[in-house]
Design a protein around this motif. Sequence first.
Motif, PDB file in Angstrom:
ATOM      1  N   VAL A  30       0.874  -1.180   0.000  1.00 42.25           N
ATOM      2  CA  VAL A  30       0.000   0.000   0.000  1.00 42.25           C
ATOM      3  C   VAL A  30       0.907   1.224   0.000  1.00 42.25           C
ATOM      4  O   VAL A  30       1.527   1.552   1.011  1.00 42.25           O
ATOM      5  CB  VAL A  30      -0.935   0.017   1.221  1.00 42.25           C
ATOM      6  N   GLY A  31       0.979   1.872  -1.142  1.00 42.53           N
ATOM      7  CA  GLY A  31       1.914   2.970  -1.335  1.00 42.53           C
ATOM      8  C   GLY A  31       2.761   2.686  -2.558  1.00 42.53           C
ATOM      9  O   GLY A  31       3.424   1.655  -2.624  1.00 42.53           O
ATOM     10  N   ALA A  32       2.723   3.579  -3.532  1.00 45.63           N
ATOM     11  CA  ALA A  32       3.426   3.347  -4.792  1.00 45.63           C
ATOM     12  C   ALA A  32       4.539   4.360  -5.011  1.00 45.63           C
ATOM     13  O   ALA A  32       4.813   4.782  -6.138  1.00 45.63           O
ATOM     14  CB  ALA A  32       2.435   3.390  -5.964  1.00 45.63           C
ATOM     15  N   GLY A  33       5.180   4.759  -3.920  1.00 44.99           N
ATOM     16  CA  GLY A  33       6.309   5.673  -4.037  1.00 44.99           C
ATOM     17  C   GLY A  33       7.529   4.982  -4.590  1.00 44.99           C
ATOM     18  O   GLY A  33       7.528   3.777  -4.866  1.00 44.99           O
ATOM     19  N   ASN A  34       8.605   5.726  -4.738  1.00 44.14           N
ATOM     20  CA  ASN A  34       9.829   5.159  -5.311  1.00 44.14           C
ATOM     21  C   ASN A  34      10.409   4.042  -4.454  1.00 44.14           C
ATOM     22  O   ASN A  34      11.005   3.094  -4.977  1.00 44.14           O
ATOM     23  CB  ASN A  34      10.875   6.266  -5.495  1.00 44.14           C
ATOM     24  N   ASP A  35      10.237   4.137  -3.124  1.00 49.74           N
ATOM     25  CA  ASP A  35      10.794   3.094  -2.262  1.00 49.74           C
ATOM     26  C   ASP A  35      10.009   1.791  -2.335  1.00 49.74           C
ATOM     27  O   ASP A  35      10.478   0.751  -1.861  1.00 49.74           O
ATOM     28  CB  ASP A  35      10.887   3.581  -0.821  1.00 49.74           C
ATOM     29  N   ALA A  36       8.807   1.833  -2.935  1.00 43.19           N
ATOM     30  CA  ALA A  36       8.026   0.606  -3.097  1.00 43.19           C
ATOM     31  C   ALA A  36       8.515  -0.207  -4.298  1.00 43.19           C
ATOM     32  O   ALA A  36       8.266  -1.418  -4.375  1.00 43.19           O
ATOM     33  CB  ALA A  36       6.547   0.943  -3.280  1.00 43.19           C
ATOM     34  N   ILE A  37       9.210   0.439  -5.214  1.00 42.27           N
ATOM     35  CA  ILE A  37       9.657  -0.253  -6.433  1.00 42.27           C
ATOM     36  C   ILE A  37      10.629  -1.390  -6.119  1.00 42.27           C
ATOM     37  O   ILE A  37      10.417  -2.526  -6.565  1.00 42.27           O
ATOM     38  CB  ILE A  37      10.255   0.751  -7.442  1.00 42.27           C
ATOM     39  N   PRO A  38      11.716  -1.158  -5.360  1.00 45.40           N
ATOM     40  CA  PRO A  38      12.608  -2.296  -5.058  1.00 45.40           C
ATOM     41  C   PRO A  38      11.941  -3.381  -4.229  1.00 45.40           C
ATOM     42  O   PRO A  38      12.277  -4.562  -4.365  1.00 45.40           O
ATOM     43  CB  PRO A  38      13.780  -1.645  -4.307  1.00 45.40           C
ATOM     44  N   LEU A  39      10.980  -3.012  -3.373  1.00 48.76           N
ATOM     45  CA  LEU A  39      10.267  -4.025  -2.596  1.00 48.76           C
ATOM     46  C   LEU A  39       9.444  -4.912  -3.520  1.00 48.76           C
ATOM     47  O   LEU A  39       9.440  -6.144  -3.377  1.00 48.76           O
ATOM     48  CB  LEU A  39       9.364  -3.355  -1.558  1.00 48.76           C
ATOM     49  N   ALA A  40       8.758  -4.292  -4.483  1.00 45.89           N
ATOM     50  CA  ALA A  40       7.976  -5.066  -5.453  1.00 45.89           C
ATOM     51  C   ALA A  40       8.882  -5.946  -6.300  1.00 45.89           C
ATOM     52  O   ALA A  40       8.568  -7.110  -6.572  1.00 45.89           O
ATOM     53  CB  ALA A  40       7.168  -4.119  -6.334  1.00 45.89           C
ATOM     54  N   GLN A  41      10.020  -5.413  -6.711  1.00 47.46           N
ATOM     55  CA  GLN A  41      10.952  -6.168  -7.544  1.00 47.46           C
ATOM     56  C   GLN A  41      11.522  -7.366  -6.782  1.00 47.46           C
ATOM     57  O   GLN A  41      11.654  -8.460  -7.343  1.00 47.46           O
ATOM     58  CB  GLN A  41      12.080  -5.258  -8.022  1.00 47.46           C
TER      59      GLN A  41
ATOM     60  N   ASP B 120      -2.738   2.301  -4.171  1.00 49.96           N
ATOM     61  CA  ASP B 120      -2.428   3.699  -3.868  1.00 49.96           C
ATOM     62  C   ASP B 120      -3.608   4.556  -4.303  1.00 49.96           C
ATOM     63  O   ASP B 120      -4.442   4.104  -5.108  1.00 49.96           O
ATOM     64  CB  ASP B 120      -1.155   4.137  -4.602  1.00 49.96           C
ATOM     65  N   GLY B 121      -3.649   5.749  -3.802  1.00 46.49           N
ATOM     66  CA  GLY B 121      -4.715   6.666  -4.201  1.00 46.49           C
ATOM     67  C   GLY B 121      -4.343   7.523  -5.389  1.00 46.49           C
ATOM     68  O   GLY B 121      -5.166   8.302  -5.875  1.00 46.49           O
ATOM     69  N   ARG B 122      -3.100   7.371  -5.880  1.00 43.15           N
ATOM     70  CA  ARG B 122      -2.602   8.226  -6.965  1.00 43.15           C
ATOM     71  C   ARG B 122      -2.393   7.431  -8.249  1.00 43.15           C
ATOM     72  O   ARG B 122      -1.582   6.518  -8.298  1.00 43.15           O
ATOM     73  CB  ARG B 122      -1.278   8.875  -6.536  1.00 43.15           C
ATOM     74  N   LYS B 123      -3.114   7.847  -9.295  1.00 41.49           N
ATOM     75  CA  LYS B 123      -2.979   7.179 -10.593  1.00 41.49           C
ATOM     76  C   LYS B 123      -1.583   7.364 -11.171  1.00 41.49           C
ATOM     77  O   LYS B 123      -1.079   6.496 -11.896  1.00 41.49           O
ATOM     78  CB  LYS B 123      -4.018   7.725 -11.575  1.00 41.49           C
ATOM     79  N   THR B 124      -0.978   8.487 -10.876  1.00 33.59           N
ATOM     80  CA  THR B 124       0.344   8.769 -11.434  1.00 33.59           C
ATOM     81  C   THR B 124       1.417   7.861 -10.856  1.00 33.59           C
ATOM     82  O   THR B 124       2.478   7.668 -11.471  1.00 33.59           O
ATOM     83  CB  THR B 124       0.731  10.231 -11.151  1.00 33.59           C
ATOM     84  N   HIS B 125       1.157   7.318  -9.685  1.00 35.99           N
ATOM     85  CA  HIS B 125       2.158   6.473  -9.031  1.00 35.99           C
ATOM     86  C   HIS B 125       1.881   4.982  -9.226  1.00 35.99           C
ATOM     87  O   HIS B 125       2.793   4.212  -9.541  1.00 35.99           O
ATOM     88  CB  HIS B 125       2.227   6.796  -7.534  1.00 35.99           C
ATOM     89  N   ALA B 126       0.659   4.566  -9.020  1.00 39.99           N
ATOM     90  CA  ALA B 126       0.312   3.145  -9.168  1.00 39.99           C
ATOM     91  C   ALA B 126      -0.007   2.865 -10.632  1.00 39.99           C
ATOM     92  O   ALA B 126      -1.166   2.734 -11.031  1.00 39.99           O
ATOM     93  CB  ALA B 126      -0.879   2.803  -8.283  1.00 39.99           C
ATOM     94  N   SER B 127       1.043   2.756 -11.437  1.00 39.36           N
ATOM     95  CA  SER B 127       0.860   2.577 -12.881  1.00 39.36           C
ATOM     96  C   SER B 127       1.647   1.372 -13.372  1.00 39.36           C
ATOM     97  O   SER B 127       2.657   0.990 -12.773  1.00 39.36           O
ATOM     98  CB  SER B 127       1.331   3.831 -13.628  1.00 39.36           C
TER      99      SER B 127
END
Length: 367
Positions: A202-213, A226-233
């Motif tokens: 929950v949260g699509a900031g830059n620090d979520a990218i390595p966690l997802a990877q 996330d609540g932001r379309k620009t981030h959760a893409s």
Amino acid sequence: MKEIKDIIAAYDAACRLQQQTALATVVHVEGSSYRRPGARMLVNETGALTGAISGGCLEGDALKKALLAIHQNKKKIVVYDTTDEDDAKLGIQLGCNGIVSILFEPLVIFDTNENAPIALLRKAVAGRNPSQLICGNALKGSKHFGTTSLAALPSIIQDQLTDSLTKATATEKSDHVIITWQGEEHRFFMQALQPSIQLIIVGAGNDAIPLAQMADLLGWDVVIADGRKTHASPQRFPIANALFIGTPDEVAAQLKPDMRTAVVLMTHNYNYDVAMLATLKSFALPYIGLLGPADKRNRLLHDLEMQGVTFTSQQRTAIYGPTGLDLGAETATEIALSVTAEIMAVMHQTTPNYLREKALPIHAAAI
């Protein structure tokens, strides 16, 4: 599950190229071995290997045995006895001090049989429910059932395996059963499989990218919210299995968590985290990670109590805040390693420790 998924993908790629393959499965281990029963490796006729049955010491010889199985179109069992310290004479430099039995099964290109090994592997990874894989081999002789389903076995064997399969499902532990059939003893390995860990970030900031990877590298199912379309893409999270955008209530309505699901809150938006944590109370989750210091965790829980949202003591044990193991992590990638390591420990119900300080064997008793 990642190894099985990789094997399926490699098999499909080989089929498209009309290349023959064989499946190698560790079916029994006595003593010490790098991999345990249930480890698998797909061997392509070109020599390409997917998965692993050892730390690399068996693969060279296993490649030869797999190619022979493909050439002969016949299942075969190979036993590697590494208890002799002078294992160099085997030509494969084992040094594991154990006896490892490997079953080799040639696979049919584009096999549509629902009881074929590759079809059973597909079924095992398709859903989010626990499943079992059965692999049978003759202790003497050449009649090997191989990777099969209960329904494909003779009824007399089905009757003797049913109770063991039920037990394996209930205890989530694999088992071996030896059955005499037509004058020969057969060992059946029943592997209990759990679905992949599902990680909801929950949260699509830059620090979520390595966690997802990192979660994707481990073969986990990754969900981004996330609540932001620009981030959760899809552009930022191409490996995500699902992307949910909306308010915490809207996101929670789309989630399908289970007891193999971990949630990590890392929106850097306090109000969003508060609302999201409130919605998570209705789910039975083994892990809820909160990014940030202990003060933030205490504040979150206090503010929710003021709103009438109170977590039970049992629910609080599933809240890990700060999230992650104490590895000295500083960067986003290091924190991702810390978080995924803690989630693995929780899901496997183990206590993190240095392996050198473990008095007992690393793995449970061999089966």
